[in-house]
Design a protein around this motif. Structure first.
Motif, PDB file in Angstrom:
ATOM      1  N   VAL A  71      17.105  26.736  46.101  1.00 32.13           N
ATOM      2  CA  VAL A  71      15.776  27.193  46.480  1.00 32.13           C
ATOM      3  C   VAL A  71      14.820  27.010  45.300  1.00 32.13           C
ATOM      4  O   VAL A  71      15.233  26.994  44.152  1.00 32.13           O
ATOM      5  CB  VAL A  71      15.759  28.664  46.936  1.00 32.13           C
ATOM      6  CG1 VAL A  71      16.593  28.870  48.174  1.00 32.13           C
ATOM      7  CG2 VAL A  71      16.209  29.593  45.834  1.00 32.13           C
TER       8      VAL A  71
ATOM      9  N   ALA B 264      13.649  26.149  50.701  1.00 29.05           N
ATOM     10  CA  ALA B 264      15.113  26.110  50.681  1.00 29.05           C
ATOM     11  C   ALA B 264      15.571  24.710  51.057  1.00 29.05           C
ATOM     12  O   ALA B 264      15.099  24.144  52.041  1.00 29.05           O
ATOM     13  CB  ALA B 264      15.683  27.135  51.647  1.00 29.05           C
ATOM     14  N   GLN B 265      16.473  24.174  50.261  1.00 31.36           N
ATOM     15  CA  GLN B 265      17.060  22.862  50.528  1.00 31.36           C
ATOM     16  C   GLN B 265      18.322  23.040  51.383  1.00 31.36           C
ATOM     17  O   GLN B 265      18.824  24.160  51.529  1.00 31.36           O
ATOM     18  CB  GLN B 265      17.408  22.170  49.204  1.00 31.36           C
ATOM     19  CG  GLN B 265      16.219  21.953  48.295  1.00 31.36           C
ATOM     20  CD  GLN B 265      15.199  21.002  48.901  1.00 31.36           C
ATOM     21  OE1 GLN B 265      15.540  20.077  49.624  1.00 31.36           O
ATOM     22  NE2 GLN B 265      13.937  21.246  48.609  1.00 31.36           N
ATOM     23  N   PRO B 266      18.850  21.954  51.912  1.00 29.09           N
ATOM     24  CA  PRO B 266      20.102  22.072  52.678  1.00 29.09           C
ATOM     25  C   PRO B 266      21.226  22.652  51.810  1.00 29.09           C
ATOM     26  O   PRO B 266      21.275  22.404  50.604  1.00 29.09           O
ATOM     27  CB  PRO B 266      20.416  20.630  53.073  1.00 29.09           C
ATOM     28  CG  PRO B 266      19.107  19.921  53.015  1.00 29.09           C
ATOM     29  CD  PRO B 266      18.327  20.595  51.922  1.00 29.09           C
ATOM     30  N   PRO B 267      22.104  23.434  52.407  1.00 33.18           N
ATOM     31  CA  PRO B 267      23.190  24.032  51.626  1.00 33.18           C
ATOM     32  C   PRO B 267      24.144  22.983  51.073  1.00 33.18           C
ATOM     33  O   PRO B 267      24.353  21.931  51.672  1.00 33.18           O
ATOM     34  CB  PRO B 267      23.898  24.948  52.623  1.00 33.18           C
ATOM     35  CG  PRO B 267      23.478  24.479  53.960  1.00 33.18           C
ATOM     36  CD  PRO B 267      22.154  23.791  53.812  1.00 33.18           C
TER      37      PRO B 267
ATOM     38  N   VAL C 101      22.801  27.482  48.370  1.00 35.06           N
ATOM     39  CA  VAL C 101      21.532  27.006  48.917  1.00 35.06           C
ATOM     40  C   VAL C 101      20.522  26.879  47.765  1.00 35.06           C
ATOM     41  O   VAL C 101      20.078  27.891  47.216  1.00 35.06           O
ATOM     42  CB  VAL C 101      20.984  27.960  49.996  1.00 35.06           C
ATOM     43  CG1 VAL C 101      19.658  27.456  50.540  1.00 35.06           C
ATOM     44  CG2 VAL C 101      22.003  28.139  51.114  1.00 35.06           C
TER      45      VAL C 101
END
Length: 77
Positions: free
Chosen positions: A12, A26-29, A10
């Motif tokens: 971040v 947080a960005q998409p995993p 993830v």
């Protein structure tokens, strides 16, 4: 580690806010591909590219926050 465990990564970023506070984004995993590990080298290269694309997007959005501590993109001589 992501390839071996199947765990997502993830991306971040943390940005300072007024008053001594911080904002965490947080960005998409980034998920590792499922399947065998026959092509671990090329798959690792693909995942590294995805990680760097996430970092690049953040750097483009907030260039004033960027600091890199080693020669990641220098040519090898």
């Amino acid at each position: 580690m992501s390839l071996r465990t199947g765990a997502p990564v993830v991306p971040v970023a943390v940005y300072p806010e007024p008053g001594g506070r911080y904002r965490l984004v947080a960005q998409p995993p980034i998920l590792p591909p499922t399947g065998g590990k026959d092509e671990e080298g090329p798959v690792a290269d693909l995942l590294t590219r995805r990680y760097l694309e996430a970092a690049e997007a953040d750097i483009k959005d907030h260039p004033e926050m960027w600091l890199w501590m080693h020669r990641r993109w220098d040519r090898v001589r």
